[in-house]
Design an enzyme around this catalytic site. Structure first.
Site, PDB file in Angstrom:
ATOM      1  N   SER A 118       0.556  -1.231   0.130  1.00 46.09           N
ATOM      2  CA  SER A 118       0.117   0.134  -0.597  1.00 46.09           C
ATOM      3  C   SER A 118       1.502   1.363   0.496  1.00 46.09           C
ATOM      4  CB  SER A 118      -0.911   0.521   1.449  1.00 46.09           C
ATOM      5  OG  SER A 118      -1.387   1.638   1.302  1.00 46.09           O
ATOM      6  N   TYR A 145      -2.412   5.540  -5.499  1.00 44.21           N
ATOM      7  CA  TYR A 145      -3.530   6.388  -6.123  1.00 44.21           C
ATOM      8  C   TYR A 145      -3.689   7.627  -6.939  1.00 44.21           C
ATOM      9  CZ  TYR A 145      -4.523   5.325  -0.515  1.00 44.21           C
ATOM     10  OH  TYR A 145      -5.130   3.754   0.186  1.00 44.21           O
ATOM     11  N   THR A 171      -5.646   2.104  -7.959  1.00 45.78           N
ATOM     12  CA  THR A 171      -6.896   2.468  -6.787  1.00 45.78           C
ATOM     13  C   THR A 171      -7.140   2.952  -7.569  1.00 45.78           C
ATOM     14  OG1 THR A 171      -5.471   1.069  -4.922  1.00 45.78           O
ATOM     15  CG2 THR A 171      -7.536   2.428  -4.752  1.00 45.78           C
ATOM     16  N   LYS A 243      -7.504  -1.439 -10.106  1.00 41.44           N
ATOM     17  CA  LYS A 243      -7.956  -1.891  -9.090  1.00 41.44           C
ATOM     18  C   LYS A 243      -8.723  -1.455  -8.813  1.00 41.44           C
ATOM     19  CE  LYS A 243      -6.643  -3.465  -4.501  1.00 41.44           C
ATOM     20  NZ  LYS A 243      -8.142  -2.057  -3.402  1.00 41.44           N
ATOM     21  N   HIS A 267     -13.254  -2.106  -3.082  1.00 41.20           N
ATOM     22  CA  HIS A 267     -12.316  -2.353  -2.082  1.00 41.20           C
ATOM     23  C   HIS A 267     -12.396  -2.394  -0.158  1.00 41.20           C
ATOM     24  CE1 HIS A 267      -9.485   2.112  -1.299  1.00 41.20           C
ATOM     25  NE2 HIS A 267      -8.972   1.589  -0.004  1.00 41.20           N
TER      26      HIS A 267
HETATM   27  C1  LIG Z   1      -7.599  -1.416   6.840  1.00 45.46           C
HETATM   28  C2  LIG Z   1      -7.321  -1.942   5.684  1.00 45.46           C
HETATM   29  C3  LIG Z   1      -6.701  -0.679   4.533  1.00 45.46           C
HETATM   30  C4  LIG Z   1      -6.857  -0.559   2.845  1.00 45.46           C
HETATM   31  N1  LIG Z   1      -5.871  -0.107   2.577  1.00 45.46           N
HETATM   32  C5  LIG Z   1      -5.810  -0.040   0.832  1.00 45.46           C
HETATM   33  C6  LIG Z   1      -4.793   0.748   0.216  1.00 45.46           C
HETATM   34  O1  LIG Z   1      -4.168   1.404   1.026  1.00 45.46           O
HETATM   35  N2  LIG Z   1      -5.057   1.091  -0.734  1.00 45.46           N
HETATM   36  C7  LIG Z   1      -6.258   0.167  -1.296  1.00 45.46           C
HETATM   37  O2  LIG Z   1      -5.624   0.001  -2.159  1.00 45.46           O
HETATM   38  N3  LIG Z   1      -6.753  -0.755  -0.749  1.00 45.46           N
HETATM   39  C8  LIG Z   1      -6.561  -0.581   0.735  1.00 45.46           C
HETATM   40  N4  LIG Z   1      -7.923  -1.233   1.366  1.00 45.46           N
HETATM   41  C9  LIG Z   1      -8.235  -2.359   0.397  1.00 45.46           C
HETATM   42  C10 LIG Z   1      -7.678  -3.582  -0.247  1.00 45.46           C
HETATM   43  O3  LIG Z   1      -6.673  -3.492  -1.085  1.00 45.46           O
HETATM   44  C11 LIG Z   1      -8.724  -5.408  -0.252  1.00 45.46           C
HETATM   45  O4  LIG Z   1      -9.411  -4.082  -1.635  1.00 45.46           O
HETATM   46  C12 LIG Z   1     -10.091  -5.458   0.465  1.00 45.46           C
HETATM   47  O5  LIG Z   1      -9.350  -4.982   2.101  1.00 45.46           O
HETATM   48  C13 LIG Z   1     -10.187  -6.604   0.052  1.00 45.46           C
HETATM   49  O6  LIG Z   1     -11.350  -7.034   0.815  1.00 45.46           O
HETATM   50  P1  LIG Z   1     -11.175  -7.890   2.314  1.00 45.46           P
HETATM   51  O7  LIG Z   1     -10.610  -7.378   3.335  1.00 45.46           O
HETATM   52  O8  LIG Z   1     -12.672  -8.582   2.509  1.00 45.46           O
HETATM   53  O9  LIG Z   1     -10.429  -8.674   2.381  1.00 45.46           O
HETATM   54  C14 LIG Z   1      -7.599  -1.873   2.860  1.00 45.46           C
HETATM   55  C15 LIG Z   1      -8.038  -3.031   3.526  1.00 45.46           C
HETATM   56  C16 LIG Z   1      -8.831  -2.337   4.572  1.00 45.46           C
HETATM   57  C17 LIG Z   1      -9.047  -3.172   5.827  1.00 45.46           C
HETATM   58  C1  LIG Z   2      -5.344  10.445  10.139  1.00 48.75           C
HETATM   59  C2  LIG Z   2      -4.351   9.588   9.381  1.00 48.75           C
HETATM   60  C3  LIG Z   2      -5.159   8.452   8.395  1.00 48.75           C
HETATM   61  C4  LIG Z   2      -4.089   7.868   7.612  1.00 48.75           C
HETATM   62  C5  LIG Z   2      -3.208   6.718   7.593  1.00 48.75           C
HETATM   63  C6  LIG Z   2      -4.761   5.632   7.169  1.00 48.75           C
HETATM   64  C7  LIG Z   2      -4.160   4.570   5.838  1.00 48.75           C
HETATM   65  C8  LIG Z   2      -4.880   4.431   5.077  1.00 48.75           C
HETATM   66  C9  LIG Z   2      -5.406   3.214   4.695  1.00 48.75           C
HETATM   67  C10 LIG Z   2      -6.281   3.074   3.313  1.00 48.75           C
HETATM   68  C11 LIG Z   2      -7.614   3.314   3.626  1.00 48.75           C
HETATM   69  O1  LIG Z   2      -7.970   3.255   4.225  1.00 48.75           O
HETATM   70  C12 LIG Z   2      -8.082   2.806   2.937  1.00 48.75           C
HETATM   71  O2  LIG Z   2      -7.517   2.606   1.073  1.00 48.75           O
HETATM   72  O3  LIG Z   2      -9.047   1.625   2.997  1.00 48.75           O
END
Ligand SMILES: Cc1cc2nc3c(=O)[nH]c(=O)nc-3n(C[C@H](O)[C@H](O)[C@H](O)COP(=O)(O)O)c2cc1C
Ligand SMILES: CCCCCCCCCCC(=O)C(=O)O
Length: 379
Positions: A118, A145, A171, A243, A267
């Site tokens: 990420s 992103y 993304t 994505k 997501h």
């Molecule tokens: C805590 C968390 C942080 C995430 N951060 C990102 C991210 O930084 N970039 C992104 O494209 N997707 C992010 N996602 C989405 C995941 O890439 C993914 O699409 C999703 O978690 C899949 O579903 P699942 O958690 O049910 O397996 C995040 C998901 C979670 C739960």
């Molecule tokens: C309070 C600022 C938070 C910044 C860090 C958060 C992490 C982001 C992870 C991406 C996310 O949550 C998602 O894409 O879903």
């Protein structure tokens, strides 16, 4: 295992399923962290649907097939992985365990699967790559992103290339942040002491803002296919994957723009609530791709049977987000290994019990759908 020496398999008497892991991990996390990781957006419709969609399908097993030599491996980013599951990009992994993305990378490498890093990783691309390469075989994608700061985007790409990342996961579903009530109710701020090296931010920079504020600062809401893809193509030879695709129309655009693949994703239900489950979106995307771009999927995968169903619907590989976080929170690297091992064992057993010797044997004929009239229909 694809190449390399076999790695000892972690076993647990108490964590037998991903549901067990979620429960155990959630008990270890503080409330704010647990809500941040586990929640979806607004009414939680899509996150729920991601899981329930699997129950609308039933397996059609073949019997008396020799499955003694069952082979779970497949190809992703031009290399063999041990089974069709990889770890999705998820930010802020060091909030779950101090080793964060380093531990995830090691566990993936030891299990012979790939990982996407990420942009919100708490460790640098170099550190995450090195941790994985030092532990086994792994390819990484860098998640990007669509950003306002093109120069920073290009610096991230140059670093990823120099470190040997195979692909960009662009993304595309996040011009703005989804509405996540938990973050507002808990006034979510990232813990002190965590870095965001890929985004070139210190913990203090990020802590000053809400997650929503950070996104508004970074993300480009005037993004478009024509603005993003030709530019990316002009500056990198890494594979370009989109994505967040959920429709045939956008799959066709990905093909038109020469993208190497799409990840059918909502997501994890964290962006627009009310969009369809990824398993439900998958068939139209596979059909529209016509084999001209690769189709992967994430969202709600919690068992080997879930992976099997997505493959039968035409996905080449599945990805998981939260299960890796739960593994980390439960026991760091060993917890992520436990998650991967559980999924692998379950998938392998599912292949054997459905009479599939290789991934190629998993087809539409392996599945039936329960229609709205409650009847099972062959696909
Ligand atoms: C805590 C968390 C942080 C995430 N951060 C990102 C991210 O930084 N970039 C992104 O494209 N997707 C992010 N996602 C989405 C995941 O890439 C993914 O699409 C999703 O978690 C899949 O579903 P699942 O958690 O049910 O397996 C995040 C998901 C979670 C739960
Ligand atoms: C309070 C600022 C938070 C910044 C860090 C958060 C992490 C982001 C992870 C991406 C996310 O949550 C998602 O894409 O879903």
């Amino acid at each position: 295992m694809a190449g390399g020496a076999p790695v000892p398999i972690p076993v647990s008497d108490t964590i037998l399923s991903i549901a067990d892991l979620e429960e155990a991990a959630s008990k270890k996390l503080g409330r704010t962290a647990k809500d941040f990781y586990n929640s979806g957006s607004t009414e939680q419709v899509t996150i729920r649907e991601n899981s329930t969609a699997f129950s609308r399908y039933r397996l059609r097993p073949r019997v008396l097939v020799d499955v003694s030599g069952v082979e779970t491996s497949t190809q992703v980013f031009g290399r063999t992985i041990s089974f069709p599951l990889c770890v999705s990009p998820a930010g802020l992994q060091a909030m779950a365990h101090p080793d964060g993305e380093l531990a995830t990378s090691r566990a993936c490498a030891k299990r012979g699967v790939n990982m996407a890093i990420s942009s919100y990783s708490n460790y640098s691309i170099q550190a995450v790559r090195s941790a994985g390469i030092g532990a086994g075989l792994i390819s990484h994608a860098i998640q990007l992103y669509t950003m306002k700061d093109r120069a920073m985007q290009e610096r991230i790409i140059r670093t990823a290339e120099a470190e040997g990342c195979s692909a960009i996961f662009l993304t595309a579903d996040s011009p703005v942040l989804g509405v996540r009530y938990n973050e507002w109710r808990n006034d979510f701020r990232t813990p002190e002491g965590l870095a965001y090296p890929i985004l070139e931010k210190t913990t203090e920079d990020i802590r000053r803002q809400t997650h929503d504020g950070t996104f508004v600062g970074f993300n480009q809401d005037s993004h478009s296919w024509d603005r993003e893809i030709p530019w990316l193509r002009s500056i990198t030879k890494m594979e370009i994957w989109i994505k967040g695709v959920l429709t045939a129309e956008d799959t066709e655009l990905a093909v038109k723009h020469g993208c190497d693949g799409i990840i059918v994703s909502n997501h994890g239900g964290r962006q627009l609530d009310g969009v369809m489950a990824t398993l439900d979106a998958l068939p139209e995307c596979v059909e529209a791709a016509q084999g001209k771009t690769r189709v992967h999927v994430d969202g709600g995968f919690r068992s080997g049977t879930d992976i099997f169903k997505a493959l039968a619907l035409g996905a080449e590989c599945c990805w998981v987000g939260r299960p890796a976080i739960w593994g980390l929170a439960y026991d760091g690297e060993a917890g992520v290994s436990l998650m991967l091992e559980t999924m692998h064992n379950d998938f392998r057993r599912c292949m054997q019990l459905t009479g599939c010797q290789t991934i190629g044997d998993i087809t539409k004929a392996s599945l039936a759908r329960i229609d709205s009239d409650g009847r099972l229909k062959r696909l």
